[in-house]
Scaffold this active site. Structure first.
Site, PDB file in Angstrom:
ATOM      1  N   HIS A 123      45.918  53.312  43.681  1.00 38.21           N
ATOM      2  CA  HIS A 123      46.871  53.200  42.568  1.00 38.21           C
ATOM      3  C   HIS A 123      47.588  51.861  42.597  1.00 38.21           C
ATOM      4  O   HIS A 123      47.826  51.282  43.659  1.00 38.21           O
ATOM      5  CB  HIS A 123      47.867  54.363  42.553  1.00 38.21           C
ATOM      6  CG  HIS A 123      48.819  54.413  43.706  1.00 38.21           C
ATOM      7  ND1 HIS A 123      50.071  53.818  43.672  1.00 38.21           N
ATOM      8  CD2 HIS A 123      48.728  55.004  44.921  1.00 38.21           C
ATOM      9  CE1 HIS A 123      50.692  54.042  44.812  1.00 38.21           C
ATOM     10  NE2 HIS A 123      49.905  54.754  45.603  1.00 38.21           N
ATOM     11  N   ASP A 170      51.633  50.506  49.881  1.00 35.62           N
ATOM     12  CA  ASP A 170      51.522  51.674  49.013  1.00 35.62           C
ATOM     13  C   ASP A 170      51.588  51.253  47.553  1.00 35.62           C
ATOM     14  O   ASP A 170      52.652  51.280  46.948  1.00 35.62           O
ATOM     15  CB  ASP A 170      52.659  52.648  49.358  1.00 35.62           C
ATOM     16  CG  ASP A 170      52.578  53.963  48.622  1.00 35.62           C
ATOM     17  OD1 ASP A 170      51.507  54.282  48.093  1.00 35.62           O
ATOM     18  OD2 ASP A 170      53.597  54.680  48.575  1.00 35.62           O
ATOM     19  N   GLU A 192      53.007  57.317  41.680  1.00 39.53           N
ATOM     20  CA  GLU A 192      54.326  57.498  42.266  1.00 39.53           C
ATOM     21  C   GLU A 192      55.216  58.453  41.473  1.00 39.53           C
ATOM     22  O   GLU A 192      56.288  58.843  41.943  1.00 39.53           O
ATOM     23  CB  GLU A 192      55.031  56.148  42.422  1.00 39.53           C
ATOM     24  CG  GLU A 192      54.341  55.184  43.378  1.00 39.53           C
ATOM     25  CD  GLU A 192      54.397  55.616  44.837  1.00 39.53           C
ATOM     26  OE1 GLU A 192      54.976  56.686  45.114  1.00 39.53           O
ATOM     27  OE2 GLU A 192      53.859  54.883  45.687  1.00 39.53           O
ATOM     28  N   GLU A 252      44.631  55.129  50.154  1.00 42.78           N
ATOM     29  CA  GLU A 252      45.996  55.021  50.660  1.00 42.78           C
ATOM     30  C   GLU A 252      45.912  54.436  52.072  1.00 42.78           C
ATOM     31  O   GLU A 252      44.895  54.559  52.754  1.00 42.78           O
ATOM     32  CB  GLU A 252      46.671  56.390  50.696  1.00 42.78           C
ATOM     33  CG  GLU A 252      46.963  56.986  49.335  1.00 42.78           C
ATOM     34  CD  GLU A 252      48.202  56.406  48.657  1.00 42.78           C
ATOM     35  OE1 GLU A 252      48.885  55.566  49.276  1.00 42.78           O
ATOM     36  OE2 GLU A 252      48.475  56.782  47.501  1.00 42.78           O
ATOM     37  N   HIS A 311      58.015  52.262  50.353  1.00 42.16           N
ATOM     38  CA  HIS A 311      59.246  52.673  49.664  1.00 42.16           C
ATOM     39  C   HIS A 311      60.514  52.123  50.326  1.00 42.16           C
ATOM     40  O   HIS A 311      61.613  52.541  50.000  1.00 42.16           O
ATOM     41  CB  HIS A 311      59.367  54.215  49.591  1.00 42.16           C
ATOM     42  CG  HIS A 311      58.233  54.886  48.890  1.00 42.16           C
ATOM     43  ND1 HIS A 311      58.306  56.206  48.468  1.00 42.16           N
ATOM     44  CD2 HIS A 311      57.000  54.461  48.527  1.00 42.16           C
ATOM     45  CE1 HIS A 311      57.166  56.556  47.892  1.00 42.16           C
ATOM     46  NE2 HIS A 311      56.360  55.495  47.918  1.00 42.16           N
TER      47      HIS A 311
END
Length: 427
Positions: free
Chosen positions: A118, A147, A182, A206, A394
């Site tokens: 992603h 990520d 997300e 991932e 994050h």
């Protein structure tokens, strides 16, 4: 960019001299992995330099154009798909959702292989100014680099390696890069599930942990429960009896649903947020609460949803209006015999050809991923964490990937595509 020594070839020579029992890596693939390493770092810099939060449509358009151009240059048939129309609408789902990049490469064989990652991040517009892409020793830093922009880069350069090898023995090689992971993939989940059911294997990119270099065969499913209670306001001092206390009813509902977790199956339901009323001296006319739900098996979703819908019927205050919403934000990825066999093949490549240990965890841990959507309608292997080792997802100021993981992960991904195509993975 200075290319590091070709550690794989060196390791093989040392192993032969010392009598260590692992075969030499494929020299062509090892050489290409070393060659692609600086190019992959350049790609990472390009990707990280574009802000692409899940709700930043301008940024997502820009980065999807960049990704699409890269796969077109590699010879893929590329589509930019707007997934908004078929979105699963949750409370926080935006009206417009970022595009999906789908690239298709046709080969001469029969096997269908899908590679997924992603492009969206959790970060908001403007945060890039505080953390530009940079390299410090063996770490490459940047917002979203772990990520999951590294996943996009690893897939891109795996395809580049396959093209350089003139390898076409697959039937179809599909690349799918979405822009809503997300926010629980409301737009892309249906496409991921449908395509997952049409392929013979799905590799999800991932990142792996810096502490444990391993693949994931299972991830937790995530759901949410929202309770909204409507009562009636009244003066808390002079006429409380004329009100309908929404807080009392909310408290009753939370207490009667406090014991739905089931440690034996890994099902967890915990009330985590609540809000009620407007003033101390007013009987609250509204109250709301939210619970977090985690499951390890798809079947547990049905069970917990049925339980909360049954419990909510038992009210403390009949005059109150109680509304419950159960949202399946992300299903669990369950370990299967096919995925276990697939992971064992990857482990053998890592150990026998690179002399490196590779874990394969069949116990769910951490957050959910899109691999779970891809696994819903298939018995074929779906395995997660083929990406680089990294840290700080994050975190806003400490996200990085390990540069030394680039070559082995490119080598592994390329070898796995080749072996799937040749039927060597048992699939």
């Amino acid at each position: 960019m200075k290319i590091q020594p070709r550690k794989f070839l060196l390791a093989a020579v040392c192993a032969a001299f010392l009598g260590t029992a692992f075969a030499a890596p494929d020299a062509r693939i090892a050489s290409l992995a070393a060659k692609e390493k600086p190019a992959l770092l350049d790609t990472l810099k390009e990707l990280v330099s574009i802000e692409s939060g899940s709700r930043d449509l301008d940024g997502l358009e820009k980065i999807s154009d960049l990704i699409a151009a890269k796969f077109k240059a590699l010879g893929g048939e590329v589509e930019l798909i707007d997934p908004s129309a078929e979105a699963y609408r949750m409370e926080d789902t935006p009206e417009k959702i970022g595009r999906v990049v789908r690239a298709t490469f046709k080969g001469t064989g029969t096997k269908k292989i899908m590679l997924i990652a992603h492009m969206d991040t959790v970060y908001t517009v403007g945060m890039l100014n505080k953390q530009q892409f940079r390299i410090d020793g063996d770490k490459a830093y940047g917002l979203g680099i772990s990520d999951d922009k590294q996943g996009v880069a690893v897939i891109t350069h795996t395809v580049a390696m396959l093209q350089a090898l003139k390898f076409k023995e697959y039937g179809t090689l599909t690349v799918l890069i979405n822009g809503d992971e997300e926010i629980s993939s409301p737009g892309s989940r249906a496409l991921l599930t449908r395509l997952g059911g049409e392929h013979d294997a799905v590799m999800s990119f991932e990142g792996a942990s810096i502490k444990d270099d391993k693949l994931s065969l299972a991830t937790a499913g995530i759901a949410s429960v929202t309770l909204n209670v409507t009562g009636k306001a009244s003066h808390a001092g002079s006429a409380p009896e004329l009100g309908v206390n929404a807080l009392y009813e909310l408290s009753h509902q939370i207490l009667q649903m406090r014991d739905l977790s089931d440690p034996a199956t890994g099902l967890k339901m915990n009330w985590t947020i609540s809000k009620s009323g407007s003033n101390r001296n007013v009987i609250p006319a509204s109250a709301t609460a939210g619970a977090d739900v985690r499951v390890l098996k798809v079947a547990d979703y049905d069970r917990i949803e049925q339980q909360v819908n049954e419990r909510v019927k038992k009210q403390l205050i009949p005059e109150a209006k109680v509304e419950l919403k159960f949202e399946r934000r992300r299903p669990p990825l369950e370990a299967t015999a096919a995925s276990i066999a697939f992971a064992k093949h990857a482990q053998a490549i890592y150990k026998d050809e690179l002399g490196r240990p590779l874990g394969a965890d069949d116990k769910a841990a951490g957050g959910g991923t899109d691999a779970a959507f891809a696994s819903l309608k298939t018995k074929a292997p779906v395995v997660e964490r083929f990406g680089l080792q990294g840290f700080g997802a994050h975190s806003a100021d400490a996200e990085y990937v390990l540069i030394d993981s680039i070559e082995p992960r490119l080598y592994l991904a390329t070898r796995m595509v080749m072996d799937i195509s040749r039927g060597k993975t048992g699939n």
